[in-house]
Design a protein around this motif. Structure first.
Motif, PDB file in Angstrom:
ATOM      1  N   HIS A 173      -3.553   6.021   8.143  1.00  0.00           N
ATOM      2  CA  HIS A 173      -2.214   5.480   8.376  1.00  0.00           C
ATOM      3  C   HIS A 173      -1.225   6.465   7.751  1.00  0.00           C
ATOM      4  O   HIS A 173      -1.551   7.132   6.771  1.00  0.00           O
TER       5      HIS A 173
ATOM      6  N   THR B 265       0.823  -1.207   0.000  1.00  0.00           N
ATOM      7  CA  THR B 265       0.000   0.000   0.000  1.00  0.00           C
ATOM      8  C   THR B 265       0.862   1.264   0.000  1.00  0.00           C
ATOM      9  O   THR B 265       0.563   2.243  -0.683  1.00  0.00           O
ATOM     10  N   THR B 266       1.951   1.226   0.768  1.00  0.00           N
ATOM     11  CA  THR B 266       2.821   2.401   0.859  1.00  0.00           C
ATOM     12  C   THR B 266       3.392   2.767  -0.514  1.00  0.00           C
ATOM     13  O   THR B 266       3.415   3.938  -0.897  1.00  0.00           O
TER      14      THR B 266
ATOM     15  N   ASP C   9      -7.462   3.568   0.505  1.00  0.00           N
ATOM     16  CA  ASP C   9      -6.472   2.690   1.111  1.00  0.00           C
ATOM     17  C   ASP C   9      -7.217   1.443   1.608  1.00  0.00           C
ATOM     18  O   ASP C   9      -7.934   1.489   2.601  1.00  0.00           O
TER      19      ASP C   9
ATOM     20  N   SER D 134       1.010   6.107   5.779  1.00  0.00           N
ATOM     21  CA  SER D 134       1.266   5.899   4.351  1.00  0.00           C
ATOM     22  C   SER D 134       0.196   6.550   3.476  1.00  0.00           C
ATOM     23  O   SER D 134       0.364   6.626   2.262  1.00  0.00           O
TER      24      SER D 134
ATOM     25  N   THR E 131      -9.051   5.969   4.058  1.00  0.00           N
ATOM     26  CA  THR E 131      -8.933   4.541   4.290  1.00  0.00           C
ATOM     27  C   THR E 131     -10.306   3.865   4.248  1.00  0.00           C
ATOM     28  O   THR E 131     -11.287   4.421   4.740  1.00  0.00           O
TER      29      THR E 131
ATOM     30  N   ALA F 143      -5.825  -1.437   2.614  1.00  0.00           N
ATOM     31  CA  ALA F 143      -4.906  -2.372   3.294  1.00  0.00           C
ATOM     32  C   ALA F 143      -5.616  -3.224   4.353  1.00  0.00           C
ATOM     33  O   ALA F 143      -5.297  -4.400   4.521  1.00  0.00           O
ATOM     34  N   GLN F 144      -6.580  -2.609   5.056  1.00  0.00           N
ATOM     35  CA  GLN F 144      -7.264  -3.360   6.117  1.00  0.00           C
ATOM     36  C   GLN F 144      -8.654  -3.830   5.685  1.00  0.00           C
ATOM     37  O   GLN F 144      -9.396  -4.388   6.497  1.00  0.00           O
TER      38      GLN F 144
ATOM     39  N   ASN G 101      -6.878   1.036  10.669  1.00  0.00           N
ATOM     40  CA  ASN G 101      -6.054   0.000  11.310  1.00  0.00           C
ATOM     41  C   ASN G 101      -5.997   0.179  12.826  1.00  0.00           C
ATOM     42  O   ASN G 101      -5.408  -0.636  13.517  1.00  0.00           O
TER      43      ASN G 101
ATOM     44  N   SER H 263      -2.242  -4.508   0.332  1.00  0.00           N
ATOM     45  CA  SER H 263      -0.960  -5.182   0.590  1.00  0.00           C
ATOM     46  C   SER H 263      -1.153  -6.683   0.718  1.00  0.00           C
ATOM     47  O   SER H 263      -2.044  -7.128   1.458  1.00  0.00           O
TER      48      SER H 263
ATOM     49  N   HIS I 268       0.773  -8.932   2.265  1.00  0.00           N
ATOM     50  CA  HIS I 268       1.155  -9.579   3.536  1.00  0.00           C
ATOM     51  C   HIS I 268       0.076  -9.491   4.603  1.00  0.00           C
ATOM     52  O   HIS I 268       0.169 -10.148   5.631  1.00  0.00           O
ATOM     53  N   LYS I 269      -0.939  -8.665   4.371  1.00  0.00           N
ATOM     54  CA  LYS I 269      -2.044  -8.578   5.334  1.00  0.00           C
ATOM     55  C   LYS I 269      -3.181  -9.519   4.942  1.00  0.00           C
ATOM     56  O   LYS I 269      -4.228  -9.546   5.562  1.00  0.00           O
TER      57      LYS I 269
END
Ligand code: PMP
Length: 412
Positions: free
Chosen positions: A126, A97-98, A203, A128, A174, A205-206, A178, A226, A228-229
């Motif tokens: 976040h 995401t960053t 965003d 980012s 977002t 990511a979450q 997070n 992302s 890895h999440k």
């Protein structure tokens, strides 16, 4: 049919080798999933298979290995795009995401942002989704403004509407916080922002790891997440752009692969999305992200969400019963994802996390890369427990017992 059945956590946990390890002699209770999730064996196998069977660069070589690697990498792009309702050519593989927000800040921002333009973000972002816009504002002379929050940690729509009246050039927010767990109505916010003439970035990511996401229905210009999440490897994620938008943008990084032709004094660009994937890409992790997507799809994202809501309901009930605990974010679990940030009496979050670790319980403590939000909460730090598919009610019980132990040590 499968969709409606609850997740069999015991069975599913067997897919995650790390969950059978002990921490300080105790069963590992992993509740730091908002930071990064664990990987199932199929994702680990995918990495091993790549390096032991068909390791090769992609998009270059006509030999068998090169063709196999390219097919697997592009196959993963297709799966990942379909997972969020996008077309593969609109999905750029990035580090996460960053990198996605930075890519947009430079490749879209530098071309479109002018002095005096307004960029809108929210107080629950976040870092980012803040710092790249601060830097863009600095480069362009644009002004960064923040949407406020309601006392329960939901977005203040009145504040959002007021900022939209300033005709912002970009609205970045977002999908899911997070820290607070707040789920924003991304489709509604994007529609409002679009009506005001803004370009939108969400965003995710979450959000993408925890609930069904359809970028078409959200209708944002950019959507980032992302790997890895969501059970995938680190170092791989995605930026999804509205159809055609990537074509209009300048490249982000330049060099090999992203070009069509290079002359002494100028170059032309490769087709999208390759124009945005300069140099040798993250092949193994990109392929393994596809394995993570397959795994999540085999569970079904509706079931993932239902499982987390059930954990949240149980955990919020159990944790609020502990005297001295303060939970942040909306109390209505329909409005939040499986993230619970809290403070416990005057125990410092780092001390609490250390004591929990002695019990094998992994949580995060700190500012969670959301310092403007910490200031809004008026706390220097918080503890955070965050859930995923392999967590059970037993994990919540272990969390509660460990907090109570800390309470005895600190005489709360
Ligand atoms: N946005 C949110 C809401 C996040 O939780 C995170 C990761 N903590 C990020 C962005 C950044 O993601 P990454 O570190 O994978 O780039």
């Amino acid at each position: 049919m499968l969709e409606s059945k609850a997740i069999d956590v015991e069975r599913l946990r067997a897919d995650f080798p790390i969950l059978s390890r002990k921490v300080r002699g105790k069963r590992l209770v992993y509740l730091d999933n908002a930071a990064t999730t664990q990987r199932p064996q199929v994702v680990i196998d995918s990495l091993v298979r790549f390096y032991s069977n068909y390791n090769s660069n992609v998009h270059r070589s006509v030999h068998t290995l090169g063709e196999e690697a390219t097919a697997a990498y592009e196959g993963s792009r297709k799966k990942t795009a379909a997972f969020v309702g996008a077309r593969p050519q609109d999905l750029v593989f990035v580090r996460g995401t960053t990198e996605a927000t930075n890519l947009v800040s430079f490749a879209w921002g530098d071309k479109n942002m002018k002095k005096g333009d307004v960029i809108v973000v929210t107080t629950m972002e976040h870092h980012s989704n803040i710092v790249p816009w601060q830097m863009l504002a600095k480069r362009s002379g644009a002004i960064l403004k923040y949407v406020g929050l309601n006392p329960d940690g939901t977005l203040d729509l009145g504040s959002f509407e007021a900022l939209l009246r300033e005709a912002p050039r970009l609205v970045a927010f977002t999908h899911c916080s997070n820290v607070l767990g707040t789920i924003n109505d991304a489709a509604k916010l994007c529609a409002m922002a679009k009506e005001a003439g803004a370009t939108t970035l969400v965003d995710g990511a979450q959000a993408v790891p925890h609930m069904p996401v359809d970028v078409g229905a959200i209708d944002s210009d950019f959507y980032a997440f992302s790997g890895h999440k969501m059970l995938g490897p680190t170092g791989i994620g995605a930026l999804v752009a509205r159809r055609g938008l990537l074509e209009e943008m300048d490249p982000f990084q330049t060099g090999g692969e992203m070009i069509r032709e290079v002359f002494d004094d100028h170059s032309t660009w490769n087709d999208i999305p390759y124009k945005f994937e300069a140099g040798t890409v993250n092949i193994a992790d990109g392929i393994a992200l596809g394995a993570a997507v397959d795994y999540l799809e085999s569970i079904g994202m509706e079931r993932v969400r239902a499982h987390e809501v059930s954990l949240l309901d149980y955990a919020m009930n159990e944790l609020t019963a502990i005297r001295g605990i303060r939970l942040y974010g909306p109390m209505d679990t329909r409005l939040r994802a499986g993230v619970i940030s809290f403070n416990y009496a005057d125990v410092h979050p780092h001390d609490l996390a250390t004591i929990l670790d002695e019990e094998g319980v992994a949580i995060r403590s700190g500012h969670h890369c959301a310092q403007p939000l910490m200031r809004w909460l008026d706390v220097p730090a918080a503890s955070r427990a965050s859930f995923y598919v392999y967590n059970s009610h037993d994990d919540v019980d272990a969390l509660k017992l460990a907090i109570e132990k800390a309470g005895r040590i600190f005489k709360v």
